[in-house]
Structures are given as structure tokens and as C-alpha cells.
Write an enzyme that holds these catalytic residues in place. Structure first.
Site, PDB file in Angstrom:
ATOM      1  N   HIS A   1     -21.410  11.243   8.412  1.00  0.00           N
ATOM      2  CA  HIS A   1     -20.196  11.443   7.603  1.00  0.00           C
ATOM      3  C   HIS A   1     -19.622  12.836   7.827  1.00  0.00           C
ATOM      4  O   HIS A   1     -18.537  13.136   7.350  1.00  0.00           O
ATOM      5  CB  HIS A   1     -20.519  11.263   6.114  1.00  0.00           C
ATOM      6  CG  HIS A   1     -21.083   9.914   5.812  1.00  0.00           C
ATOM      7  ND1 HIS A   1     -20.358   8.763   5.983  1.00  0.00           N
ATOM      8  CD2 HIS A   1     -22.306   9.528   5.389  1.00  0.00           C
ATOM      9  CE1 HIS A   1     -21.120   7.724   5.662  1.00  0.00           C
ATOM     10  NE2 HIS A   1     -22.306   8.155   5.305  1.00  0.00           N
TER      11      HIS A   1
ATOM     12  N   ARG B   1       0.825  -1.222   0.000  1.00  0.00           N
ATOM     13  CA  ARG B   1       0.000   0.000   0.000  1.00  0.00           C
ATOM     14  C   ARG B   1       0.863   1.278   0.000  1.00  0.00           C
ATOM     15  O   ARG B   1       0.519   2.279   0.633  1.00  0.00           O
ATOM     16  CB  ARG B   1      -0.960   0.004   1.206  1.00  0.00           C
ATOM     17  CG  ARG B   1      -2.113  -0.974   1.049  1.00  0.00           C
ATOM     18  CD  ARG B   1      -3.052  -0.901   2.231  1.00  0.00           C
ATOM     19  NE  ARG B   1      -2.394  -1.336   3.453  1.00  0.00           N
ATOM     20  CZ  ARG B   1      -2.800  -1.047   4.689  1.00  0.00           C
ATOM     21  NH1 ARG B   1      -3.884  -0.326   4.852  1.00  0.00           N
ATOM     22  NH2 ARG B   1      -2.150  -1.486   5.743  1.00  0.00           N
TER      23      ARG B   1
END
Ligand code: GLN
Ligand code: ZN
Length: 763
Positions: A703, A16
Site C-alpha cells: 500500500h 459518480r
């Protein structure tokens, strides 16, 4: 014969690397040059990894999303970011991630706050792209600099390149017209830019260009079919050869159309669209190349090379030089390298193939076709031995689970009585006020929680210390909820790393990789658990935590589970049985947990199905079949309880209109959904006739760090009450609160409880 190529390679890096480079750049901890250098070194490594292929993709690398790259290449930037005078890459990230206004006034027109581009699922994968935005006035202008730079790099490295671009019809089809204008009306303006791009590539001496048109595996109406013909006739005079790539499914009724487009070659998914291949060979004009995607680019299993060769050899015989071989789709959807896995047990590991291993398989197939199977006899024998072992392994096959699934009968999924009869019984026991308040499950995953979990996994603390740490967190959540005055409490999910992994880790038949990351969007990756065998539940998974939480309070405590369909849809699944079969096994395991919770005295049980919609097939004609088994699985998991036990389910943001009958068919007593951003319009789908049970429309957008005011929540609930009778409404946030801070959650929930009180007195 049988040239090999690849459609795309995972760009995030085996460790990653891209994720970490992006996040450090965004935090201001590293420079743009450092980020670009990481990108360049990943590309270099990945081309090197693919060097054994005859053609290697270029242009598949992206700092965020290949569709957003395409929008920039076509000069289609949302109006709100035009006129930005900073660096292009920074502007690109502004569209990708949005930006809150910092010094809004002086910079309002250039680098002030901008809303992020909308994100949505890339076909039926778990990858999310930034939706292209159009209006009737959209103009396009070519900026091929990014692609040309990568091309130059690849060539400097001595790679045989094949640029990869998204085709014009798919690009329009997956975008959104902000003014509801007709996107297809833009095609005449878009095509000259594509022609210019192809000419630019031709001028670079490029022979083949891969042009992706996966929209061809979906149902297209006549206008869109026609757009294909128009587009490719117009591009036909360009001096490059086009390999038109489709993937993720069958061409079916678009087969004839695809076969006859004036391009030099066609790539099809020979895994999901295998039935297309023979008819296609009959239809395909004899000058065209046919690229067959014979290695599954969507899963992590080894290919049965012998079986593929048995099928492929006669085709190779017929097509000769015209046959190309590739993975079914871009390898973006699989992890990079199985060799990184140090902890997977060797037996399981011998059944798997990640991106690099898949490319090795491709080479074996090509060699077998070119030189005969004898040239790769060793590889084929080893592959066969591994697959035979998998087929015969007792770790995969559990006769008890098989027979339990075989004994599933319809009444397993039926509640004793109808919703109308159950509610009064539940009400008598739970004694909830009107507009009852609850939350969706998780409370903030604090640094201490993560530290305790990391310490436990690393062996720095023992099981007792870990349990005490989690119990302390549970107690904290319960106390906070009591103080807030919520009606149905939750334990807070402190002990869960992830809503799927937590269950996967406790079920037999699941395995976990260390580095099996797949890009979900931007720098975000997921590591789907690997469902490899028949699923069973050796012991209860949540009962201890929930009963502990219940022991702390007199209020009803909601048991919290993830549903079978969501566990399935967020896992790498078996390729040796239908998804529905694996789902039924999961359903039986979750059912056992539900019944154990009920036995332990838990009266409200929530079964999350956040990913139910994600499993919908690409073609609407296949929706019913999926929904039939998916809903049956939920029902099997949930509906074994007595009338008195209240079942909740939860779904995140989702379109409900077209699946409302299926949702109603779940027969949960209560469904909580994410609605706050839609201003309750989503509730239109849930009218009385279609949806008779209780609903908790989210009133707190989790969110966002914003705290919703009491007035705002009251207002939202009033809008909800215009659509759903008040006695069937619950008051709750949109989703779990794990990503928020306690400092935000407490005032937001206090306002929510206050709003519920206001509503009760007003009613
Ligand atoms: N119960 C889960 C939670 O609260 C639900 C998460 C989700 O819907 N994605 O975290
Ligand atoms: Zn949710």
C-alpha cells in the site's frame, strides 16, 4: 396512516459526480467552491428524488464519511489535526486521507504530515468508515454548522425534513480508545453535547430526528446495554421526537431493551429482523411509532409487493397511525437509478430495483395501505408479473447445476492425503529452496494494459491484437521475475480488470451493470457484479493464459484464481436462495477450473479468499454456521487435486485469531497473508498446534510507495521464524502489486530475493 420516509440516500451521484468532484479538488484542478457547489446540487437533486416521501433525510450527505462528519460535529478531532489553521473541509480531508509532510519543519504543528484515520467496515457492509479515536481525556464540543446548513438548504427547497444522526452509544461502540481506556467512561461527557444538538434542532422547529443505533443488532454486554438506558433517559427531556433506528439484522435479545427506551419511535429492519416484528408490537408501549424497513436496502432486487402487503395489512390494522414505512436501512448500499442502465438486457432489468425504484415501491405499498390495493392494482399486477417471470425463468434455473450441488459429498472437499504426506511429494517435484520466494499474483497494471483493454472493449482492436498485447505483458512479467530470481512465478494478471469481475464475466448466471456503483469509502466505489442465476462455467477461464506463461519458463508457474467465498461476498447475490447455495455453485465452477489447470500441467495453484472474513455475520453466535459452509466451499473448489499439486490461498489484512481453526480447516498447502505492518504479530495466531501448514507472511507493504530494505525484510522474517518453524516459511509481498509501478516493484522484489538468500545462508 403509514407515513413513508427514508433513512439515507446514496450521495455519490448516479454518474459518480461526487467522486469526480472530490478527486479533481484533491488534485488541485478545481476550487473548494466548485466542490461545495457539486455537493449542494447533489443534495438538491436527491431531495427532489425523494420528494414524494412524507419525511426526507437530511444530514446523510457527506463529502467523505458520515462517521467522520459526526466526529467533527461532536468536536472529537484526533489530536494530531487539532490546531490546523486552514479551512475546516481541508482539515476534514486530512483526517480522512492523511497527508505526507511537505514542508515539514515550518508547518510541523499545523499542516505538516498527518496519518490518516483508520478505516474499517461499517457493520457487515462493504462501506468503510473512519474510526472515531478516543482517549481517557477526550472532550466533546458541538459544531452543528454542517447539519444546520443542510437543513436550511432542504427547507429552502420545501422539503419535509428529518435530520439523521448517529446515536451516542453506537458512536462510542464503533470507535477505538487509543490509550486502551474505557470508551464508555466518556458517555457522561458525550451526552450533554447530544442534548445540546437536539435542543438546537428543536429550536429550528424540527419535530422528528432519526438517531441511528445499529449497534443494537449485535451482541452487547451488560455495560453497553446499560449505556443505552442511561443515554436515552438523559436525552428524553429534549423537545424533539426521536426515531431510534436499527438495521442490518435482528434485535433478538436486545428487543426488550430497544422497545422500552424512552423514545418516540423505533425503526427496525423488517427484512433481516422480520422475526422481531410481531414480538415487538406486543412489547412496544402504545404511544410509540414503529417504522418497518420493508424494502431491502442492501440488494438490487424488486420487492415482492403482494407478499409484503399480505404480511403488512394486519399489522397496519393494529398499528394505524403508529406504523411508518421505510427501506430496511440507508440506501447508501445500493446504486442510484436503474433507468441509467442501457445495456442490461430487458428481462433481467425487469427483475431489479435500485434506490429510486425502491422508493417507488415504498410509495406503492403506502398507497395500498391507505387506499386499498385497488388503488395500485396496475403496479401490483406489473410487479407480480415480473417476479413470476423471474421465478420461472430458465436463465435463473439450471437443473444440471442443481443436481451437481445435490451430489456434493464430503470427500469432494478432501485431499487424498494429509499435509504431512503431501509436502514431500510436492517438494520432490518443485525442488524449491528453503524460504522460497513468490508474489501474490498481479504485477503493475500499466497505462498500456488499461488502454489495450479499453480499446478491445470499445472494438478499436480485435481479439487477436488484444491477446497479443496481454501475452506481451505476461512475457514481460515472466522475464522480470526470472531476472529477479524468484522461485515460484506468476503470470501477472494483466488480462484481469478486477479479481471478481474477471470470473463473473466468464461464468453463466452473472450480469454486469454500467452504473451500478456503490460507495466503498471516500471517493472509492465498487460495481458489484450481479449474481442472478445458477452458476456454471461454460469453458476454461484462465488455462490459456497460465499455460502460455508456463511455456515461457522452466520455473514453476502458479495458476491464479479467485475463490468462491470471495466472489460471493463481493457480488450482489440472489435473494431467492441461501448464500450458501450460491457459494456451492461457485465452488463447483472454480473446482472445474482448478482441475483443468492441473490437467494442463500447472503444479501450483493459488485460490484467493481475500473476502472470507468479510462474510462473517454480525452476531458471533452465527459465525460457525457461516464458516462451516464457507470453508466447505473453499475445500470443494481446491481439494480435488492430486497430492503432488500444491494449493496456495491468500488473504489480505485480517484478524486471524478468532477464526484460525476455520483457516486451518481450508487445508491449503500454503497461505500467504498481509502482515508487514503488524510487525509479524499477526502470526501469533498461527501456532503449530493450530496451524500446521506453510505460511508466507507478507514482508513488503504494497500500500506504500516505500521500498523495503533487505535488512528490514530479513528482520521481519526472523521475527516470523520465532513463531513459525523456518522450513514452513515463504517469502512474499503482502498482496498483489497491481497498484504499484514497475520502478518500485523491481527494487523491492530484488531486496526480497536478496533477503531470502541471506536467510538461507544464515540458517
Ligand atoms: N491475486 C490477487 C492480486 O494479486 C490478489 C488480490 C487481493 O488479495 N486483493 O492482485
Ligand atoms: Zn491481498
Amino acid at each position: 396512516m403509514a407515513l413513508t420516509h427514508n433513512l439515507g440516500f446514496p450521495r455519490i451521484g448516479a454518474k459518480r459526480e461526487l467522486k469526480f468532484a472530490l478527486e479533481s479538488y484533491w488534485k488541485g484542478e478545481s476550487s473548494r467552491d466548485e466542490l461545495k457547489a457539486t455537493g449542494a446540487s447533489l443534495r438538491q437533486r436527491h431531495w427532489n428524488d425523494q420528494a414524494g416521501l412524507d419525511l426526507v433525510p437530511v444530514g446523510d450527505f457527506s463529502f467523505y464519511d458520515q462517521i467522520l462528519d459526526t466526529s467533527f460535529m461532536l468536536g472529537n478531532l484526533p489530536e494530531r489535526v487539532q490546531g490546523f489553521h486552514g479551512d475546516v473541509l481541508d482539515n476534514y480531508f486530512r483526517v480522512a486521507r492523511g497527508r505526507s509532510a511537505q514542508s515539514a519543519e515550518e508547518h510541523a504543528d499545523c499542516c505538516g504530515g498527518v496519518a490518516a484515520g483508520e478505516m474499517t467496515k461499517w457493520f457487515d457492509t462493504n462501506y468503510h468508515y473512519i474510526v472515531p479515536e478516543f482517549t481517557a481525556a477526550t472532550e466533546f464540543r458541538l459544531d452543528a454548522s454542517r447539519l444546520l446548513e443542510q437543513l436550511a438548504e432542504a427547507r429552502a427547497q420545501g422539503v419535509r425534513t428529518k435530520p439523521v444522526i448517529v446515536g451516542p452509544v453506537t458512536y462510542l461502540a464503533i470507535g477505538k480508545a487509543k490509550d486502551d481506556s474505557d470508551r464508555l467512561a466518556l458517555l457522561p461527557r458525550l451526552l450533554p453535547v447530544y442534548a445540546e444538538l437536539l435542543e438546537t434542532l428543536a429550536a429550528q422547529g424540527i419535530e422528528w430526528v432519526q438517531i441511528d443505533e445499529p449497534i443494537l443488532v449485535t451482541e452487547l454486554d451488560a455495560d453497553w446495554q446499560h449505556a443505552f438506558t442511561t443515554a436515552y433517559h438523559q436525552l428524553k427531556s429534549c423537545r424533539v421526537k426521536l426515531l431510534l433506528a436499527t438495521y442490518f439484522g435482528q434485535l433478538a435479545e436486545n428487543l426488550y431493551l430497544a422497545a422500552n427506551l424512552p423514545v418516540a419511535g423505533l425503526h427496525v429492519d423488517a427484512i433481516n429482523g422480520r422475526d422481531d416484528v410481531l414480538p415487538l408490537i406486543g412489547l412496544l408501549p402504545s404511544h410509540k411509532v414503529l417504522s418497518l424497513g420493508v424494502i431491502n436496502g442492501r440488494n438490487i432486487w424488486k420487492t415482492d409487493l403482494t407478499a409484503v402487503l399480505d404480511w403488512l395489512e394486519p399489522i397496519a390494522e393494529r398499528l394505524g397511525e403508529r406504523l411508518w414505512l421505510a427501506p430496511s436501512c440507508s440506501l447508501l448500499h445500493v446504486p442510484v437509478d436503474l433507468a441509467s442502465e442501457q445495456k442490461l438486457d430487458p428481462e433481467l432489468k425487469s427483475w431489479l430495483a435500485f434506490a429510486l425504484q425502491k422508493l417507488d415501491e415504498l410509495k406503492v405499498l403506502a398507497t395500498a395501505l391507505r387506499e386499498g390495493r385497488a388503488a395500485v392494482a396496475g403496479e401490483l399486477a406489473a410487479n407480480k408479473a415480473d417476479l413470476d417471470a423471474r421465478r420461472a425463468s430458465p436463465r435463473v434455473h439450471n437443473p444440471k447445476v442443481r443436481s451437481a450441488v445435490a451430489c456434493i459429498v464430503p470427500h469432494l472437499g478432501m485431499r487424498e492425503s494429509s499435509y504431512a504426506r503431501r509436502t514431500p511429494k510436492q517438494a520432490a517435484l518443485l525442488k524449491l529452496p528453503k524460504f522460497p520466494t513468490t508474489t501474490i499474483g498481479s504485477f503493475p497494471q500499466t497505462a498500456e494494459i488499461r488502454q489495450a483493454r479499453a480499446d478491445y472493449k470499445a472494438g478499436r482492436i480485435g481479439a487477436t491484437a488484444y491477446r497479443q498485447a496481454m501475452q506481451a505483458e505476461i512475457e514481460r512479467s515472466v522475464r522480470e521475475q526470472e531476472k529477479l530470481g524468484l522461485d515460484v512465478l506468476v503470470h501477472g494478471e494483466a488480462e484481469r480488470n478486477d479479481m471478481v469481475e474477471y470470473f463473473g464475466e466468464q461464468l453463466d448466471g452473472y450480469a454486469f451493470s454500467q452504473f451500478g456503483w456503490v460507495q466503498s469509502y471516500g471517493s472509492r466505489c465498487v460495481k458489484p457484479p450481479i449474481l442472478f442465476g445458477d452458476i456454471s462455467r461454460p469453458r476454461p477461464m484462465t488455462v490459456e493464459w497460465i499455460t502460455y506463461a508456463q511455456s515461457l519458463t522452466g520455473k514453476p508457474m502458479k495458476g491464479m484464481l479467485t475463490g468462491p467465498v470471495t466472489i460471493l461476498n463481493w457480488s450482489f447475490v440472489r435473494d431467492d436462495q441461501p448464500r450458501s447455495e450460491s457459494c456451492k455453485q461457485l465452488a463447483l465452477a472454480i473446482r472445474e477450473e482448478v482441475l483443468d489447470l492441473e490437467k494442463a500441467g500447472v503444479r501450483v495453484i493459488q485460490i484467493d479468499e481475500a473476502a472470507l472474513r468479510e462474510g462473517l455475520p454480525l452476531r458471533r453466535a452465527q459465525w460457525k454456521e457461516y464458516l462451516d459452509w464457507a470453508i466447505e466451499c473453499f475445500r470443494i473448489a481446491a481439494n480435488g487435486v492430486r497430492d503432488e499439486t500444491q494449493i496456495h490461498t491468500h488473504m489480505c489484512y485480517s484478524e486471524f485469531n478468532d477464526i484460525i481453526e476455520a483457516i486451518a480447516g481450508m487445508d491449503a498447502d500454503v497461505i500467504t497473508i498481509e502482515t508487514s505492518r503488524s510487525d509479524m504479530e499477526l502470526l501469533d495466531a498461527f501456532d503449530d498446534f493450530k496451524y500446521p501448514n506453510e505460511i508466507g507472511p507478507g514482508v513488503y507493504d504494497i500500500h506504500s510507495p516505500n521500498i523495503p530494505s533487505t535488512a528490514h525484510i530479513v528482520d521481519l522474517m526472523k521475527k516470523a521464524a520465532e513463531r513459525i518453524p523456518a522450513e514452513r516459511l515463504w517469502v512474499n509481498p503482502d498482496c498483489g502489486l497491481k497498484t504499484r509501478q514497475w520502478g518500485e516493484v523491481i527494487p523491492a522484489l530484488a531486496n526480497m530475493v536478496e533477503a531470502a538468500k541471506t536467510l538461507r545462508t544464515a540458517a
